[in-house]
Design a protein around this motif. Structure first.
Motif, PDB file in Angstrom:
ATOM      1  N   GLY A  21       0.839  -1.188   0.000  1.00  0.00           N
ATOM      2  CA  GLY A  21       0.000   0.000   0.000  1.00  0.00           C
ATOM      3  C   GLY A  21       0.873   1.236   0.000  1.00  0.00           C
ATOM      4  N   SER A  22       0.342   2.313  -0.516  1.00  0.00           N
ATOM      5  CA  SER A  22       1.152   3.521  -0.608  1.00  0.00           C
ATOM      6  C   SER A  22       1.210   4.232   0.737  1.00  0.00           C
ATOM      7  CB  SER A  22       0.601   4.458  -1.677  1.00  0.00           C
ATOM      8  OG  SER A  22      -0.545   5.103  -1.221  1.00  0.00           O
ATOM      9  N   VAL A  26      -1.765   5.262   3.797  1.00  0.00           N
ATOM     10  CA  VAL A  26      -1.642   4.789   5.176  1.00  0.00           C
ATOM     11  C   VAL A  26      -1.568   5.981   6.126  1.00  0.00           C
ATOM     12  CG1 VAL A  26      -0.148   3.539   6.777  1.00  0.00           C
ATOM     13  CG2 VAL A  26      -0.594   2.606   4.516  1.00  0.00           C
ATOM     14  N   ARG A  27      -0.823   7.021   5.746  1.00  0.00           N
ATOM     15  CA  ARG A  27      -0.708   8.211   6.599  1.00  0.00           C
ATOM     16  C   ARG A  27      -2.053   8.895   6.796  1.00  0.00           C
ATOM     17  NH1 ARG A  27       4.781  10.581   3.944  1.00  0.00           N
ATOM     18  NH2 ARG A  27       6.234   9.261   5.110  1.00  0.00           N
ATOM     19  N   TYR A  50     -11.302   2.342   4.385  1.00  0.00           N
ATOM     20  CA  TYR A  50     -10.030   2.247   3.681  1.00  0.00           C
ATOM     21  C   TYR A  50      -9.420   0.861   3.835  1.00  0.00           C
ATOM     22  CZ  TYR A  50     -10.525   7.299   3.934  1.00  0.00           C
ATOM     23  OH  TYR A  50     -10.998   8.579   3.842  1.00  0.00           O
ATOM     24  N   ARG A  51      -8.711   0.420   2.802  1.00  0.00           N
ATOM     25  CA  ARG A  51      -8.075  -0.894   2.798  1.00  0.00           C
ATOM     26  C   ARG A  51      -6.921  -0.967   3.795  1.00  0.00           C
ATOM     27  NH1 ARG A  51      -3.688  -2.832   0.148  1.00  0.00           N
ATOM     28  NH2 ARG A  51      -3.686  -5.038  -0.347  1.00  0.00           N
ATOM     29  N   ILE A  56      -3.043  -1.671   9.772  1.00  0.00           N
ATOM     30  CA  ILE A  56      -2.846  -0.723  10.869  1.00  0.00           C
ATOM     31  C   ILE A  56      -3.438  -1.287  12.156  1.00  0.00           C
ATOM     32  CG2 ILE A  56      -3.508   1.551  11.746  1.00  0.00           C
ATOM     33  CD1 ILE A  56      -3.269   2.584   8.875  1.00  0.00           C
ATOM     34  N   THR A  57      -4.609  -1.906  12.069  1.00  0.00           N
ATOM     35  CA  THR A  57      -5.230  -2.524  13.243  1.00  0.00           C
ATOM     36  C   THR A  57      -4.337  -3.632  13.797  1.00  0.00           C
ATOM     37  OG1 THR A  57      -7.423  -2.037  12.361  1.00  0.00           O
ATOM     38  CG2 THR A  57      -7.293  -3.705  14.082  1.00  0.00           C
ATOM     39  N   LYS A  58      -3.750  -4.397  12.903  1.00  0.00           N
ATOM     40  CA  LYS A  58      -2.877  -5.493  13.318  1.00  0.00           C
ATOM     41  C   LYS A  58      -1.649  -4.976  14.075  1.00  0.00           C
ATOM     42  CE  LYS A  58      -1.247  -9.775  11.252  1.00  0.00           C
ATOM     43  NZ  LYS A  58      -1.073 -10.516  10.001  1.00  0.00           N
ATOM     44  N   VAL A  59      -1.032  -3.898  13.569  1.00  0.00           N
ATOM     45  CA  VAL A  59       0.140  -3.317  14.228  1.00  0.00           C
ATOM     46  C   VAL A  59      -0.265  -2.686  15.559  1.00  0.00           C
ATOM     47  CG1 VAL A  59       1.953  -1.572  14.025  1.00  0.00           C
ATOM     48  CG2 VAL A  59       1.359  -2.961  12.053  1.00  0.00           C
ATOM     49  N   LEU A  60      -1.427  -2.028  15.606  1.00  0.00           N
ATOM     50  CA  LEU A  60      -1.902  -1.413  16.846  1.00  0.00           C
ATOM     51  C   LEU A  60      -2.149  -2.471  17.918  1.00  0.00           C
ATOM     52  CD1 LEU A  60      -2.880   1.029  18.448  1.00  0.00           C
ATOM     53  CD2 LEU A  60      -5.121   0.731  17.389  1.00  0.00           C
TER      54      LEU A  60
END
Length: 122
Positions: A21-22, A26-27, A50-51, A56-60
């Motif tokens: 992903g770009s 993500v930002r 958003y895809r 992001i949920t996984k990293v959080l």
């Protein structure tokens, strides 16, 4: 002259590397959850269209698990202290075009970093 020592806060970090992903997409999501509590951020991520919310949920969740397991912090008291996305390497692919030409396609990746800290009551 008195100098005050900086307050030390306990921070737990997690990184997701080589996420497809770009960086700009993500930002866009990370800017929305930075500074929020863990619970509020999870609710926001669940309902965003958003895809990039999946990785992001996984990293959080990984950052919160690190705080809970390694530092003994309560997940209800955690706030997102830092959230950033940096560019990763681009995977290069080629698309055949007319008259023997080939157009380059860059499939971008990014590195996601999230740090959570205990919420201070001030």
């Amino acid at each position: 002259m008195t100098t005050s020592s900086p307050t030390t806060t306990t921070i737990a970090k997690a990184h997701g590397r080589f996420i497809r992903g770009s960086v700009s997409k993500v930002r866009r999501v990370l800017d929305q959850i930075r500074g929020r509590t863990y619970r509020d951020a999870l609710i926001m991520l669940e309902f965003m269209p958003y895809r990039s919310t999946g990785p992001i949920t996984k990293v959080l969740r990984s950052a919160v698990a690190n705080a809970e397991h390694n530092l003994g912090l309560d997940p209800a008291s955690l706030v997102i202290a830092q959230a950033s996305a940096d560019m990763g390497p681009s995977m290069k692919r080629y698309r055949p075009r007319a008259q023997g030409r080939a157009f380059a396609i860059k499939k971008q990746t990014c590195h996601i970093s999230i740090a959570v800290a205990a919420q201070t009551d001030s």
